[in-house]
Write an enzyme that holds these catalytic residues in place. Structure first.
Site, PDB file in Angstrom:
ATOM      1  N   ASN A  62     -16.392   5.811  -4.535  1.00 16.79           N
ATOM      2  CA  ASN A  62     -16.543   4.789  -5.576  1.00 16.79           C
ATOM      3  C   ASN A  62     -17.187   3.494  -5.055  1.00 16.79           C
ATOM      4  O   ASN A  62     -18.200   3.030  -5.579  1.00 16.79           O
ATOM      5  CB  ASN A  62     -15.156   4.512  -6.197  1.00 16.79           C
ATOM      6  CG  ASN A  62     -15.193   3.373  -7.192  1.00 16.79           C
ATOM      7  OD1 ASN A  62     -15.495   2.243  -6.840  1.00 16.79           O
ATOM      8  ND2 ASN A  62     -14.907   3.658  -8.445  1.00 16.79           N
TER       9      ASN A  62
ATOM     10  N   LYS B  58       0.862  -1.192   0.000  1.00 16.13           N
ATOM     11  CA  LYS B  58       0.000   0.000   0.000  1.00 16.13           C
ATOM     12  C   LYS B  58       0.889   1.229   0.000  1.00 16.13           C
ATOM     13  O   LYS B  58       2.022   1.191   0.475  1.00 16.13           O
ATOM     14  CB  LYS B  58      -0.856   0.004   1.270  1.00 16.13           C
ATOM     15  CG  LYS B  58      -2.092   0.859   1.143  1.00 16.13           C
ATOM     16  CD  LYS B  58      -3.087   0.167   0.247  1.00 16.13           C
ATOM     17  CE  LYS B  58      -4.499   0.618   0.447  1.00 16.13           C
ATOM     18  NZ  LYS B  58      -5.436  -0.448   0.039  1.00 16.13           N
TER      19      LYS B  58
ATOM     20  N   SER C 228      -8.320  -5.840 -10.674  1.00 15.42           N
ATOM     21  CA  SER C 228      -6.961  -5.321 -10.940  1.00 15.42           C
ATOM     22  C   SER C 228      -6.077  -6.440 -11.479  1.00 15.42           C
ATOM     23  O   SER C 228      -5.262  -6.239 -12.386  1.00 15.42           O
ATOM     24  CB  SER C 228      -6.325  -4.789  -9.651  1.00 15.42           C
ATOM     25  OG  SER C 228      -6.697  -3.459  -9.421  1.00 15.42           O
TER      26      SER C 228
ATOM     27  N   THR D 118     -14.972  -2.973  -6.771  1.00 16.55           N
ATOM     28  CA  THR D 118     -14.958  -3.132  -5.310  1.00 16.55           C
ATOM     29  C   THR D 118     -16.387  -3.262  -4.790  1.00 16.55           C
ATOM     30  O   THR D 118     -16.721  -4.190  -4.040  1.00 16.55           O
ATOM     31  CB  THR D 118     -14.226  -1.944  -4.645  1.00 16.55           C
ATOM     32  OG1 THR D 118     -12.937  -1.822  -5.256  1.00 16.55           O
ATOM     33  CG2 THR D 118     -14.060  -2.144  -3.165  1.00 16.55           C
TER      34      THR D 118
HETATM   35  N1  GLU Z   1      -7.167  -0.065  -3.063  1.00 18.33           N
HETATM   36  C1  GLU Z   1      -7.943  -1.243  -3.342  1.00 18.33           C
HETATM   37  C2  GLU Z   1      -7.984  -2.147  -2.139  1.00 18.33           C
HETATM   38  O1  GLU Z   1      -7.807  -1.731  -1.022  1.00 18.33           O
HETATM   39  C3  GLU Z   1      -7.524  -1.925  -4.618  1.00 18.33           C
HETATM   40  C4  GLU Z   1      -6.135  -2.441  -4.661  1.00 18.33           C
HETATM   41  C5  GLU Z   1      -5.712  -2.948  -6.040  1.00 18.33           C
HETATM   42  O2  GLU Z   1      -6.541  -2.979  -6.929  1.00 18.33           O
HETATM   43  O3  GLU Z   1      -4.558  -3.296  -6.164  1.00 18.33           O
HETATM   44  O4  GLU Z   1      -8.285  -3.308  -2.245  1.00 18.33           O
END
Ligand code: GLU
Length: 433
Positions: free
Chosen positions: A222, A107, A359, A191
């Site tokens: 989103n 992250k 993703s 998501t």
């Molecule tokens: N930020 C999103 C999460 O917390 C997506 C992460 C991604 O697609 O790599 O799952």
């Protein structure tokens, strides 16, 4: 300050000890997972539109890469801090393992209020961050994506900056890009859609009728917007939605299409009904975010930031089902209170895994040069979410544990087996038998 806010990372890793009891894996694997692989902190100088210079702090944390390159979003928020990013990277490792995609967890984040920047400043900051972390990330090592207050356009700038640095087109460096720049169909609502598929599985198990079910969604970014829209289209009654400025409530159900349409223009959900005379026929009440969490609804969907359900309000939560569309919305202590009260929590690492799953599809498409159709993305995502939801649910029933502990058992088993496959003391100390 509620529990978990002091050190959210420590709060996050405590969950592993509970799951370890039920996962038949080596203790060395458990220990390894309590420590992030690497942490990078950078300073990003930004030339502001007025000519002044400001320095922003940014982070990238890679938690564990045993099962594949690390993967996870980049968030822009004034309250980003290193323990939060470590916790979020840790959750990504377990999220990727829950759904069985071949990634570890990472992250990143910048300490910034993006709403205070001009569009050009935002672009320069995003490119500046990539310049600083370019040697730390890569399409085979660590692949970023959007998170809180970042979006497809920002991913496009970041991909372009990385490609310039490498002097070649590298779309697989980042996911969540705009579709014309190599993004995937279906990534935008993935998501919320993954969480929606979890609710659909629960609906089947319990024989629910959508029109009998009241839902409150905390957070209308989103993910929150998309789970609200998909459930609404199926007939669920979405009685309340909120954003950082406030919440709206109508016990007969809100018109979610209108909420989305107005939110996109006004950027505030509490402007949707109360200040728009056009919607007076369907008047909603303005309530606070904390009132929303305490509503007498069937499903509560926290879809914003961490720690919103904590020991100060856990006892007041009435919803029997909580679906964690956000990462880490429930603290460790609150989790125990809610479990004792018989609530079913579909945990973040499962509930919001749809984003990283699509993703993964985007990364696969970028690497292969093929493009998949929207229906194919939806079918594949639905299959994965339903399969893994049911696997976690079965573990919960088998061991009589919470869905969260079951999700950790499920993912810990997958990661633990990968760590063990490289050898543990048991292997190295045994005399060749
Ligand atoms: N930020 C999103 C999460 O917390 C997506 C992460 C991604 O697609 O790599 O799952």
């Amino acid at each position: 300050m509620a529990d978990g806010e002091q050190n959210i990372f420590m709060d996050a890793i405590r969950r592993l000890d509970k799951a370890f009891e039920y996962a038949a894996i080596d203790e060395e694997a458990l220990e390894k997972l309590k420590h992030p692989n690497s942490i990078l902190q950078v300073s990003i100088p930004l030339r502001m539109d007025d000519g002044s210079l400001k320095i922003y702090k940014g982070y990238r944390v890679q938690h564990d890469s045993t099962r594949g390159p690390t993967k996870g979003g980049i968030r822009y928020h004034p309250r980003v801090d290193i323990n939060e990013i470590k916790a979020l990277a840790f959750w990504m490792t377990f999220k990727c393992a829950v759904v069985g995609i071949p990634f570890g967890g990472a992250k990143g984040g910048i300490v910034v209020d993006p709403k205070k920047l001009s569009r050009l400043e935002l672009e320069r900051l995003s490119r500046g961050f990539i310049q600083k972390i370019a040697d730390f990330i890569g399409p085979e090592t660590d692949i970023p994506a959007p998170d809180v207050y970042t979006n497809a356009m920002i991913m496009g700038w970041m991909m372009d900056e990385y490609s310039k640095i490498r002097r070649q087109h590298v779309p697989a460096i980042i996911t969540g890009k705009p579709i014309p720049l190599g993004g995937s169909e279906g990534r935008e609502d993935a998501t919320g859609r993954g969480a929606y598929y979890c609710i659909k599985e629960l609906e089947k198990k319990n024989g629910w009728k959508p029109e009998d079910k009241k839902v409150a969604v905390q957070g209308f970014g989103n993910a929150g917007m998309n789970i609200a829209r998909l459930l609404y289209n199926d007939g669920y009654r979405i009685v309340a939605v909120s954003d950082s400025k406030g919440a709206i409530y109508n016990e007969n159900g809100l018109d979610i299409d209108k909420c989305i349409e107005r939110k996109k223009i006004t950027h505030q959900v509490n402007h949707v009904y109360s200040r728009e005379s056009f919607y007076e026929y369907n008047m909603a009440e303005n309530i606070s975010n904390s009132e929303l969490l305490r509503l007498d609804v069937d499903i509560l969907a926290p879809a914003a930031l961490e720690n919103v359900i904590n020991s100060n309000n856990a006892e007041d939560i009435l919803a029997p089902v909580i679906i964690e569309v956000a990462n880490g919305p429930t603290t460790y202590k609150a989790d125990d209170i809610l479990y004792a009260a018989g609530k079913l929590i579909i945990p973040d690492i499962l509930a919001n895994a749809g984003g990283v799953t699509v993703s993964y599809f985007e990364w696969v498409q970028n690497k292969s040069g093929f493009r998949w159709k929207l229906e194919e993305i939806h079918t594949r995502l639905q299959e994965i979410m339903a399969r893994e939801f049911n696997a976690v649910y079965a573990l919960k029933e088998k061991h009589n544990i919470s869905m969260r502990t079951a999700a950790y058992v499920h993912s810990l088993t997958r990661i633990g087996k990968a760590i063990e496959a490289q050898g543990t003391s048991k292997y190295f100390l045994s005399k060749g038998e």
